[in-house]
Design an enzyme around this catalytic site. Structure first.
Site, mmCIF file in Angstrom:
data_model
loop_
_atom_site.group_PDB
_atom_site.id
_atom_site.type_symbol
_atom_site.label_atom_id
_atom_site.label_comp_id
_atom_site.label_asym_id
_atom_site.label_seq_id
_atom_site.Cartn_x
_atom_site.Cartn_y
_atom_site.Cartn_z
ATOM 1 N N CYS A 94 0.837 -1.202 0.000
ATOM 2 C CA CYS A 94 0.000 0.000 0.000
ATOM 3 C C CYS A 94 0.877 1.258 0.000
ATOM 4 O O CYS A 94 1.543 1.539 -0.988
ATOM 5 C CB CYS A 94 -0.984 -0.025 1.164
ATOM 6 S SG CYS A 94 -2.381 1.116 0.937
ATOM 7 N N HIS A 126 -3.574 -5.351 1.326
ATOM 8 C CA HIS A 126 -3.301 -5.651 2.721
ATOM 9 C C HIS A 126 -3.655 -7.125 2.977
ATOM 10 O O HIS A 126 -4.565 -7.670 2.366
ATOM 11 C CB HIS A 126 -4.138 -4.764 3.636
ATOM 12 C CG HIS A 126 -3.761 -3.327 3.592
ATOM 13 N ND1 HIS A 126 -2.598 -2.845 4.154
ATOM 14 C CD2 HIS A 126 -4.395 -2.256 3.046
ATOM 15 C CE1 HIS A 126 -2.529 -1.533 3.968
ATOM 16 N NE2 HIS A 126 -3.605 -1.154 3.293
#
Length: 498
Positions: A332, A431
């Site tokens: 991310c 994630h």
């Protein structure tokens, strides 16, 4: 069961054990057939999760939902604050970003936030047999009591009973409990039905005189003294947790920078738990040790954390690491830092402007006003095509030639992330990249571990929730606990706790 039963767990301090206690009680009640929902009116945390209804809540409430056997929902955490600076936070209401406010401005916004809290509260109490409410921090923070929606302000509005939990491992447990009680108003004191002491080590007989004194002093029962559960693995609400495992022969050394605004660091729990991995967080001012793999985690303020990273010497360390054949993974915000530039023209995460990335990937990222929220499944674009289960939470849109070599192919047809041409660097927006056992095995293999031992984070989490519930059943006085729910609900709760 009669109308919805409610109990609120408040703590004398942050990290007293509120999240853990609610999770354990949720599992215990769910075992007895109770339809139970967790609820945290206001949470301030950078670890979050994507819900079944497409919103974002604190990761702790997603864990509690798992304990209760229900799908995470935005009503479980109607107000989530994600700090962006020391004095401001992104405000998320019912799972969606509404604004970024300073602490002062948020104080004026609280009546609006409270309305959202009570809307969620009404829906949950209409749909479930029991709602377990978690407070935030301490109810005795004098400067935060005005317009409070997180602790006694909510308890008063919802007219619910409270149990107070304190961490004896910190020391001063009796002062914490009595002092907290004394700082409450008379009506708030009347809501406190009992105490739970958490993380006790030693001979309980040596504590008994103190327990007797506490009950005599306050007129409230000690519902139980919970032991320190070594090695308990549960997702950390915000602070860097202590997930670890007994280590065997180390096959991989992994380091990660502990960014000032690190987010969703639970992504790395699978590495921290793996018996063949020596994992280390590297904080400010600490030397960066040699490693086989460097992981750049998520960040709530990517440009600010990128500047911190450069100031701490990570740029030179990563360049040297790659020259010697090391591997790098960015997740991310960490993935965005691997590109050439990060642009924030709207000031989404701070002062508008652009920052240089590490320049490893030929790509640039622009932070957008809307946030991408999705639960995802897919396959790693590595040998073996291992399955991935995770979620996306990001406001950045990345573009560039590097994305032609994706790291993950989602089942919805989208490509995600990038793998460098020399196969040394991998980045992804997903994630939970390491959580699926087959993905963890494949990524460890890519990093240089042949025949890695299997580790199943999801199975470990479920086992530890059961372990926690077993502990509560053994060390809490369940009759006294049931009575805390009130006379109307005590018998039904007692039967479901049995």
């Amino acid at each position: 069961m009669p109308e919805c039963a409610t109990l609120m767990v408040q703590g004398t301090t942050s990290d007293a054990g509120k999240t853990t206690l609610v999770a354990g009680l949720a599992r215990l009640l769910a075992r007895g057939g109770c339809r139970v929902a967790p609820f945290k009116p206001q949470n301030m945390a950078l670890n979050s999760a994507v819900t079944a209804d497409g919103g974002e809540i604190g990761r702790a409430q997603a864990l509690q939902a798992l304990a209760a056997g229900v799908a995470p929902h935005t009503d479980f955490n109607p107000v989530l604050l994600k700090p962006a600076t020391d004095i401001g936070a992104q405000v998320i209401i019912h799972g969606q970003v509404t604004s970024t406010l300073s602490a002062k401005d948020y104080h004026h916004y609280k009546p609006t936030a409270m309305a959202a809290v009570m809307q969620s509260w009404g829906r949950l109490t209409a749909a479930y047999d029991c709602v377990l409410v978690e407070g935030a921090g301490s109810p005795a923070e004098i400067n935060l009591r005005d317009r409070d929606i997180a602790n006694m302000g909510f308890a008063e509005a919802a007219d619910c009973p409270v149990v107070l939990v304190a961490d004896i491992d910190r020391g001063g447990v009796f002062a914490h409990l009595v002092g907290t009680l004394e700082l409450l108003s008379p009506s708030e004191q009347a809501r406190v039905k009992g105490f739970i002491i958490n993380r006790f080590r030693g001979d309980i007989g040596l504590l008994q005189s103190g327990l007797d004194w506490l009950e005599a002093r306050t007129g409230r029962p000690v519902i139980g003294v919970l032991p320190y559960l070594h090695g308990l693995f549960l997702d950390a609400e915000d602070a860097l947790g202590d997930a670890r495992a007994e280590k065997g022969e180390i096959a991989l050394r992994v380091v990660a920078p502990a960014f000032p605004r690190i987010s969703n660091h639970t992504d790395l729990d699978a590495l921290r738990l793996h018996p063949q991995v020596d994992f280390r967080w590297v904080g400010p001012g600490q030397p960066i040790p040699p490693a086989d793999l460097i992981v750049l985690p998520g960040s709530k303020s990517v440009r600010a954390d990128r500047a911190w990273m450069a100031a701490q010497g990570w740029d030179d360390a990563i360049a040297r690491h790659l020259r010697y054949g090391g591997k790098v993974i960015g997740i991310c915000g960490g993935f965005q830092m691997l590109g050439a530039h990060i642009h924030d023209p709207r000031g989404v995460e701070g002062t508008p402007g652009s920052s240089d990335g590490l320049g490893i990937f030929d790509m640039e990222t622009t932070l957008a006003a809307s946030k991408q929220l999705a639960n995802v499944t897919g396959r790693l674009c590595l040998t073996g095509d291992a399955g991935v289960r995770g979620y996306e939470i990001h406001m950045g849109v990345s573009r560039g030639a590097a994305l032609a070599r994706p790291a993950v192919r989602f089942d919805d047809g989208r490509d995600d992330g990038a793998i460098s041409a020399d196969d040394q660097v991998l980045g992804s927006y997903a994630h939970g990249l390491f959580d699926a056992p087959e993905a963890l095995h494949a990524l460890l293999g890519w990093a240089g571990v042949s025949g890695a031992q299997p580790v199943d984070v999801a199975a470990r989490r479920q086992a530890d929730l059961d372990r926690l519930a077993d502990c509560l059943a053994e060390y809490l006085d369940l009759d006294r606990l049931a009575q805390c729910f009130g006379d109307t609900h005590a018998a039904a709760i007692r039967a479901q706790l049995a």
